[in-house]
Every structure is written in structure tokens, then in C-alpha cells.
Design a protein around this motif. Structure first.
Motif, PDB file in Angstrom:
ATOM      1  N   VAL A  19       0.854  -1.179   0.000  1.00 25.27           N
ATOM      2  CA  VAL A  19       0.000   0.000   0.000  1.00 25.27           C
ATOM      3  C   VAL A  19       0.897   1.240   0.000  1.00 25.27           C
ATOM      4  CG1 VAL A  19      -1.776   1.275   1.275  1.00 25.27           C
ATOM      5  CG2 VAL A  19      -1.800  -1.235   1.278  1.00 25.27           C
ATOM      6  N   PRO A  20       0.848   2.039  -1.070  1.00 24.72           N
ATOM      7  CA  PRO A  20       1.642   3.269  -1.079  1.00 24.72           C
ATOM      8  C   PRO A  20       1.114   4.232  -0.018  1.00 24.72           C
ATOM      9  CG  PRO A  20       0.150   3.237  -2.953  1.00 24.72           C
ATOM     10  CD  PRO A  20       0.018   1.905  -2.263  1.00 24.72           C
ATOM     11  N   VAL A  21       2.033   4.986   0.574  1.00 22.99           N
ATOM     12  CA  VAL A  21       1.661   5.935   1.626  1.00 22.99           C
ATOM     13  C   VAL A  21       2.178   7.316   1.254  1.00 22.99           C
ATOM     14  CG1 VAL A  21       1.922   6.533   4.073  1.00 22.99           C
ATOM     15  CG2 VAL A  21       1.704   4.126   3.395  1.00 22.99           C
ATOM     16  N   ILE A  22       1.277   8.301   1.317  1.00 20.61           N
ATOM     17  CA  ILE A  22       1.676   9.683   1.086  1.00 20.61           C
ATOM     18  C   ILE A  22       1.648  10.420   2.421  1.00 20.61           C
ATOM     19  CG2 ILE A  22       0.894   9.745  -1.304  1.00 20.61           C
ATOM     20  CD1 ILE A  22      -1.559  11.303  -0.342  1.00 20.61           C
ATOM     21  N   ASP A  23       2.450  11.438   2.523  1.00 20.78           N
ATOM     22  CA  ASP A  23       2.498  12.255   3.733  1.00 20.78           C
ATOM     23  C   ASP A  23       1.816  13.580   3.421  1.00 20.78           C
ATOM     24  OD1 ASP A  23       3.145  13.829   5.943  1.00 20.78           O
ATOM     25  OD2 ASP A  23       5.055  12.786   6.225  1.00 20.78           O
ATOM     26  N   LEU A  24       0.610  13.772   3.951  1.00 20.55           N
ATOM     27  CA  LEU A  24      -0.145  14.985   3.645  1.00 20.55           C
ATOM     28  C   LEU A  24       0.561  16.248   4.105  1.00 20.55           C
ATOM     29  CD1 LEU A  24      -3.861  14.016   4.301  1.00 20.55           C
ATOM     30  CD2 LEU A  24      -2.708  14.379   2.126  1.00 20.55           C
ATOM     31  N   ARG A  25       1.408  16.138   5.117  1.00 18.93           N
ATOM     32  CA  ARG A  25       2.147  17.325   5.570  1.00 18.93           C
ATOM     33  C   ARG A  25       3.040  17.826   4.446  1.00 18.93           C
ATOM     34  NH1 ARG A  25       4.542  14.376  10.629  1.00 18.93           N
ATOM     35  NH2 ARG A  25       4.972  13.030   8.880  1.00 18.93           N
ATOM     36  N   ARG A  26       3.604  16.916   3.693  1.00 15.12           N
ATOM     37  CA  ARG A  26       4.448  17.320   2.559  1.00 15.12           C
ATOM     38  C   ARG A  26       3.606  17.898   1.430  1.00 15.12           C
ATOM     39  NH1 ARG A  26       7.881  11.862   3.091  1.00 15.12           N
ATOM     40  NH2 ARG A  26       9.379  12.588   4.628  1.00 15.12           N
ATOM     41  N   ASP A  67      -9.785  12.517  -3.391  1.00 11.69           N
ATOM     42  CA  ASP A  67      -9.640  12.024  -4.773  1.00 11.69           C
ATOM     43  C   ASP A  67      -8.774  12.982  -5.593  1.00 11.69           C
ATOM     44  OD1 ASP A  67     -11.324   9.667  -4.519  1.00 11.69           O
ATOM     45  OD2 ASP A  67     -13.003  11.077  -4.376  1.00 11.69           O
ATOM     46  N   GLN A  68      -8.983  14.285  -5.422  1.00  8.54           N
ATOM     47  CA  GLN A  68      -8.189  15.286  -6.144  1.00  8.54           C
ATOM     48  C   GLN A  68      -6.741  15.280  -5.658  1.00  8.54           C
ATOM     49  OE1 GLN A  68      -9.067  16.997  -8.779  1.00  8.54           O
ATOM     50  NE2 GLN A  68      -7.129  18.081  -8.937  1.00  8.54           N
ATOM     51  N   ILE A  69      -6.528  15.116  -4.367  1.00  9.50           N
ATOM     52  CA  ILE A  69      -5.168  15.064  -3.818  1.00  9.50           C
ATOM     53  C   ILE A  69      -4.402  13.895  -4.423  1.00  9.50           C
ATOM     54  CG2 ILE A  69      -3.820  14.598  -1.723  1.00  9.50           C
ATOM     55  CD1 ILE A  69      -5.977  16.265  -0.222  1.00  9.50           C
ATOM     56  N   ILE A  70      -5.026  12.727  -4.443  1.00  9.34           N
ATOM     57  CA  ILE A  70      -4.370  11.540  -5.014  1.00  9.34           C
ATOM     58  C   ILE A  70      -4.106  11.756  -6.499  1.00  9.34           C
ATOM     59  CG2 ILE A  70      -4.598   9.065  -5.485  1.00  9.34           C
ATOM     60  CD1 ILE A  70      -4.132   9.881  -2.462  1.00  9.34           C
ATOM     61  N   HIS A  71      -5.059  12.331  -7.207  1.00  5.63           N
ATOM     62  CA  HIS A  71      -4.877  12.619  -8.634  1.00  5.63           C
ATOM     63  C   HIS A  71      -3.688  13.544  -8.851  1.00  5.63           C
ATOM     64  CE1 HIS A  71      -5.844  13.440 -12.810  1.00  5.63           C
ATOM     65  NE2 HIS A  71      -5.777  14.731 -12.524  1.00  5.63           N
ATOM     66  N   GLU A  72      -3.587  14.597  -8.042  1.00  7.25           N
ATOM     67  CA  GLU A  72      -2.464  15.542  -8.169  1.00  7.25           C
ATOM     68  C   GLU A  72      -1.129  14.869  -7.885  1.00  7.25           C
ATOM     69  OE1 GLU A  72      -2.336  18.895  -9.029  1.00  7.25           O
ATOM     70  OE2 GLU A  72      -4.421  18.647  -9.653  1.00  7.25           O
ATOM     71  N   GLN A  73      -1.100  13.997  -6.883  1.00  5.92           N
ATOM     72  CA  GLN A  73       0.142  13.304  -6.540  1.00  5.92           C
ATOM     73  C   GLN A  73       0.544  12.335  -7.649  1.00  5.92           C
ATOM     74  OE1 GLN A  73       1.611  14.821  -4.151  1.00  5.92           O
ATOM     75  NE2 GLN A  73      -0.286  15.874  -3.709  1.00  5.92           N
ATOM     76  N   GLN A  74      -0.426  11.680  -8.261  1.00  2.00           N
ATOM     77  CA  GLN A  74      -0.119  10.764  -9.364  1.00  2.00           C
ATOM     78  C   GLN A  74       0.390  11.529 -10.580  1.00  2.00           C
ATOM     79  OE1 GLN A  74      -3.836   8.602  -9.610  1.00  2.00           O
ATOM     80  NE2 GLN A  74      -3.039   6.946  -8.362  1.00  2.00           N
ATOM     81  N   ARG A  75      -0.143  12.731 -10.812  1.00  2.00           N
ATOM     82  CA  ARG A  75       0.355  13.566 -11.923  1.00  2.00           C
ATOM     83  C   ARG A  75       1.809  13.938 -11.695  1.00  2.00           C
ATOM     84  NH1 ARG A  75      -3.216  18.634 -13.310  1.00  2.00           N
ATOM     85  NH2 ARG A  75      -1.243  19.431 -12.586  1.00  2.00           N
ATOM     86  N   GLU A  76       2.165  14.184 -10.440  1.00  4.92           N
ATOM     87  CA  GLU A  76       3.546  14.547 -10.133  1.00  4.92           C
ATOM     88  C   GLU A  76       4.491  13.375 -10.416  1.00  4.92           C
ATOM     89  OE1 GLU A  76       6.012  16.021  -6.257  1.00  4.92           O
ATOM     90  OE2 GLU A  76       4.062  16.963  -6.605  1.00  4.92           O
ATOM     91  N   LEU A  77       3.977  12.155 -10.288  1.00  3.22           N
ATOM     92  CA  LEU A  77       4.793  10.961 -10.557  1.00  3.22           C
ATOM     93  C   LEU A  77       5.065  10.778 -12.044  1.00  3.22           C
ATOM     94  CD1 LEU A  77       3.316   8.271  -8.157  1.00  3.22           C
ATOM     95  CD2 LEU A  77       5.612   9.238  -8.103  1.00  3.22           C
ATOM     96  N   ALA A  78       4.133  11.251 -12.882  1.00  5.18           N
ATOM     97  CA  ALA A  78       4.248  11.025 -14.328  1.00  5.18           C
ATOM     98  C   ALA A  78       5.362  11.835 -14.949  1.00  5.18           C
ATOM     99  CB  ALA A  78       2.916  11.366 -14.993  1.00  5.18           C
TER     100      ALA A  78
END
Length: 158
Positions: free
Chosen positions: A65-72, A147-158
Motif C-alpha cells: 500500500v503506497p503511503v503519502i504524507d499529507l504534511r508534505r 480524490d483530487q489530492i491523489i490525482h495531483e500526486q499521481q500527476r507529479e509521478l508522471a
């Protein structure tokens, strides 16, 4: 406190159950139905060359399970991780994603009329990641559009 009119009301489910948590000095909330479970945070090293929001991953019953840090994500100064730090495991359309928060607060019943649309300000980039701002008495919660936060983070990965 000023009265909210229909134009200021955010688009969120009526009579939402909100899971409230802390990031830095602020309280945030997400819709409880998106949460699968909570885990105590275990200190891990961030992989080299990983995006700034990525906090590694956890093993959950055989699944990575990938984990993001919302503080970042919100450029909040990272406090020392302690016994209150938790990983909220979300189930977003069948995909499990964890997010690190400083501490849990509580589950709240938040009527739709207590939620205002997020207004643009100097932090316009973070405003688009909010469903709105909830108010209960003197408390204020930034309601996250996870949902938007995850979408934005995935865009940053691309």
C-alpha cells in the motif's frame, strides 16, 4: 459568524460523517466512508529520488500500500513522529492508499449547511484540494478532496 447562503455551500454529501485529524496546527477532515482502517505509523526511510509527498509504503495483508504524507503535500513543517502519528488507509475505488497524519481527532456529524465552499487565497494551489471548510461551534475543518489530492500526486509521478 456570518450566515452562509446557498452560493457558498460546498458540494458535499448531505449530513456527512467526517473523520477529523490534525496536520500541524490545523484540523482537517475527510468523508468517513473513504476510510478502510487506521494503522500506527512505523518510521521508514524515504526512498532516494522519491517525490516529496511519498512516505514509503506498508504491507497490509499481503498487499503493498503506497503511503503519502499529507504534511508534505501542504508544505507543513514536519513535526517529530510520535505515538500519535497514524496512517489512514483509504479505499478509493478499490485501490488502497495510505496517508500519514499527525494525529486523529474524532468522527463528527457535519450537516451540509455547516460546510462552506473553499475560497481562493494566497494558497490557491491548496484551495483546489479542498471540498470546503466545515464549522462546528468555534472549530474549523479543512475538508479534503482526497480524490483530487491523489490525482495531483499521481500527476507529479508522471
Amino acid at each position: 459568524m456570518h450566515a452562509m447562503n446557498a452560493m457558498e455551500t460546498a458540494v458535499v454529501p448531505t449530513n456527512s460523517e467526517i473523520f477529523a485529524f490534525h496536520l500541524g496546527e490545523k484540523e482537517y477532515g475527510i468523508e468517513i466512508e473513504k476510510i478502510q482502517e487506521l494503522w500506527a505509523y512505523e518510521v521508514v526511510n524515504q526512498p532516494a529520488n522519491a517525490p516529496k509527498f511519498f512516505a514509503n509504503g506498508i504491507q497490509l495483508r499481503g498487499f503493498n500500500v503506497p503511503v503519502i504524507d499529507l504534511r508534505r503535500c501542504f508544505d507543513i513543517q514536519l513535526p517529530r513522529l510520535d505515538q500519535f502519528t497514524v496512517v489512514i488507509v483509504l479505499n478509493l475505488c478499490g485501490r488502497l492508499i495510505g496517508m500519514v497524519v499527525d494525529s486523529m481527532a474524532e468522527i463528527l456529524h457535519l450537516p451540509a449547511e455547516q460546510i462552506q465552499r473553499a475560497r481562493g487565497n494566497a494558497q490557491i494551489e491548496t484551495t483546489k484540494l479542498l471540498l470546503g471548510v466545515g464549522r462546528l461551534g468555534k472549530r474549523q475543518f479543512n475538508l479534503l478532496d482526497i480524490d483530487q489530492i491523489i490525482h495531483e500526486q499521481q500527476r507529479e509521478l508522471a
